[in-house]
Design an enzyme around this catalytic site. Structure first.
Site, PDB file in Angstrom:
ATOM      1  N   ASP A  76      26.666  13.849 -39.523  1.00  0.00           N
ATOM      2  CA  ASP A  76      26.678  15.321 -39.744  1.00  0.00           C
ATOM      3  C   ASP A  76      27.569  15.846 -38.583  1.00  0.00           C
ATOM      4  O   ASP A  76      27.932  15.608 -37.569  1.00  0.00           O
ATOM      5  CB  ASP A  76      25.365  15.681 -39.488  1.00  0.00           C
ATOM      6  CG  ASP A  76      24.615  15.818 -38.179  1.00  0.00           C
ATOM      7  OD1 ASP A  76      24.837  14.734 -37.599  1.00  0.00           O
ATOM      8  OD2 ASP A  76      23.996  16.836 -37.762  1.00  0.00           O
ATOM      9  N   GLU A 166      21.820  15.245 -36.245  1.00  0.00           N
ATOM     10  CA  GLU A 166      22.076  15.350 -34.854  1.00  0.00           C
ATOM     11  C   GLU A 166      22.178  16.872 -34.335  1.00  0.00           C
ATOM     12  O   GLU A 166      21.536  17.349 -33.502  1.00  0.00           O
ATOM     13  CB  GLU A 166      23.181  14.460 -34.118  1.00  0.00           C
ATOM     14  CG  GLU A 166      23.025  14.190 -32.620  1.00  0.00           C
ATOM     15  CD  GLU A 166      23.996  15.436 -31.743  1.00  0.00           C
ATOM     16  OE1 GLU A 166      23.638  15.408 -30.756  1.00  0.00           O
ATOM     17  OE2 GLU A 166      24.593  16.059 -32.517  1.00  0.00           O
TER      18      GLU A 166
HETATM   19 ZN    ZN Z   1      27.932  15.052 -31.647  1.00  0.00          ZN
END
Ligand code: ZN
Length: 400
Positions: A76, A166
């Site tokens: 992501d 994340e």
């Molecule tokens: Zn990162």
């Protein structure tokens, strides 16, 4: 596939995560890339699958090496800048300003760390989107390492994981930690999610979040005397009682308290703070200051106006890593062999590795060669990215 081609392919997928989403992964677009990676891994001969927002893969050692190398990167990108229709471009950096568009440029005066990238090839954006080096450079490095190792032979057991979300702090939610931790020998685990490859990150903040709920008493202002209590006024008094350690006046190993959000009307207000420190005793002191301020204000008004709720977010991974020093020693040894300078740098933030460390998988963070993450000035040093492939290949030679 050439590593640069790989990287450019991965950034062509929009994979922005969404902090307001309740699903895992937070956006479907991440699943598209994660599943594409399963196919690529299978083509390389890796036993790979997709599950619950993660792509996993394992390779069995082709020689007598029992130890396992675990590598992880996230697909992501941050929602702080657009990650759609990225127009990446390669430039050779001579020290001159790199013009991205009419308004945006990369200049060594503004970003002194660019001096480390002199005479290297950089990948930059057109100044309208982020690049996605954070963390698709990590993904590209891992794929490149695998491709080279499987072609050449002589590798240890390898486990890999590509994660989602994340950037919104959900990078290990539902992760299959038992699958990852399975090994016959020692485990050497790393995230590839750092910047400059000369910086090795094996220490993170200890992190908590505080929610402060304040009740007021709403009465028409015309008749408010001695009756009206404005929760926002109470909040300002509360805030003034907290220690003055703030992000804007701290650096290095100094911790801070940061007010991230506050909303309120007379009747009620809610405020969110993050508390950060490398030392758990300093964090405890910050936490106690919230309870102390609450008690003071409630005493002042002789009412239970203020409530404080504090929760853990992540902890300093060094407390785990210091008892598993083989993961640090291996990296230092290999850098020395390759004659590359290496500095241990504490991260003024967290990583997936911090969460993994507390799930029993000590996991420091390696650099990928990227910089200026989360914005349109993000760039990636191709030479450094390639060097990281060599570093990891060398690390594999050491695992027995
Ligand atoms: Zn990162």
């Amino acid at each position: 596939m050439d590593i640069v081609k790989r990287f450019l392919k991965y950034v062509s997928y929009e994979t922005t995560s969404d902090e307001f989403s309740k699903t895992k992964p937070s956006t479907q677009s991440q699943v598209v890339l994660l599943k594409e990676l399963v196919e690529e891994l299978k083509e390389l001969g890796v036993d790979a699958f997709y599950k619950d927002g993660y792509t996993y893969g394992k390779v069995k050692s082709d020689c007598a090496k029992n130890d396992t190398l675990f590598l992880m990167a996230h697909v992501d990108t941050s929602s702080d800048a657009s990650g759609k229709d990225i127009k990446a471009r390669i430039v050779h950096f001579t020290g001159e300003d790199i013009i991205l568009n009419d308004k945006k440029k990369l200049s060594i005066d503004e970003f002194p760390l660019m001096k480390y990238h002199l005479n290297h090839d950089l990948i930059v954006t057109d100044g309208t989107t982020l690049l996605g080096a954070d963390d698709k450079a990590g993904v590209a490095i891992i794929m490149d390492v695998l491709e080279k190792a499987l072609k050449k032979g002589g590798y240890p057991n390898i486990t890999i994981c590509f994660s989602s979300d994340e950037e919104i702090g959900r990078g290990t939610e539902n992760i299959d930690i038992d699958y990852i931790k399975e090994t016959n020998g020692k485990m050497y685990a790393y995230t590839l999610d750092g910047g400059c490859i000369q910086a090795f990150q094996n220490e993170t903040f200890n992190a908590k979040q505080a929610k402060v709920e304040i009740d007021g008493v709403s009465i028409h202002p015309s008749m408010g005397k001695n009756k009206l209590i404005n929760s926002q006024e109470v909040f300002m008094k509360f805030h003034s009682l907290l220690p003055l350690n703030r992000p804007e006046n701290t650096e290095g190993r100094e911790g801070f308290i940061h007010l991230t959000n506050t909303t309120g009307i007379t009747e009620h207000s809610t405020s969110i703070y993050i508390l950060r420190s490398f030392e758990s005793c300093e964090l405890e002191r910050f936490e106690n200051s919230f309870y102390h301020a609450r008690d003071e204000i409630n005493k002042l008004y002789n009412k239970e106006l203020v409530n404080v709720f504090i929760k853990d977010q992540y902890r300093n991974m060094y407390d785990i890593i210091k008892n598993n020093h083989h993961v640090v020693d291996l990296v230092h040894e290999v850098y020395k062999e390759l004659d590359i300078n290496l500095v241990d740098v504490p991260i003024r933030g967290g990583t997936d590795g911090a969460l993994l460390s507390y799930l029993g998988l000590p996991c420091p963070n390696l650099g990928t060669g990227g910089d200026n993450f989360h914005g349109v000035l993000e760039y990636l040093d191709i030479d450094e990215m390639k060097m990281m492939t060599n570093i990891i290949s060398k690390m594999m030679e050491h695992l027995k």
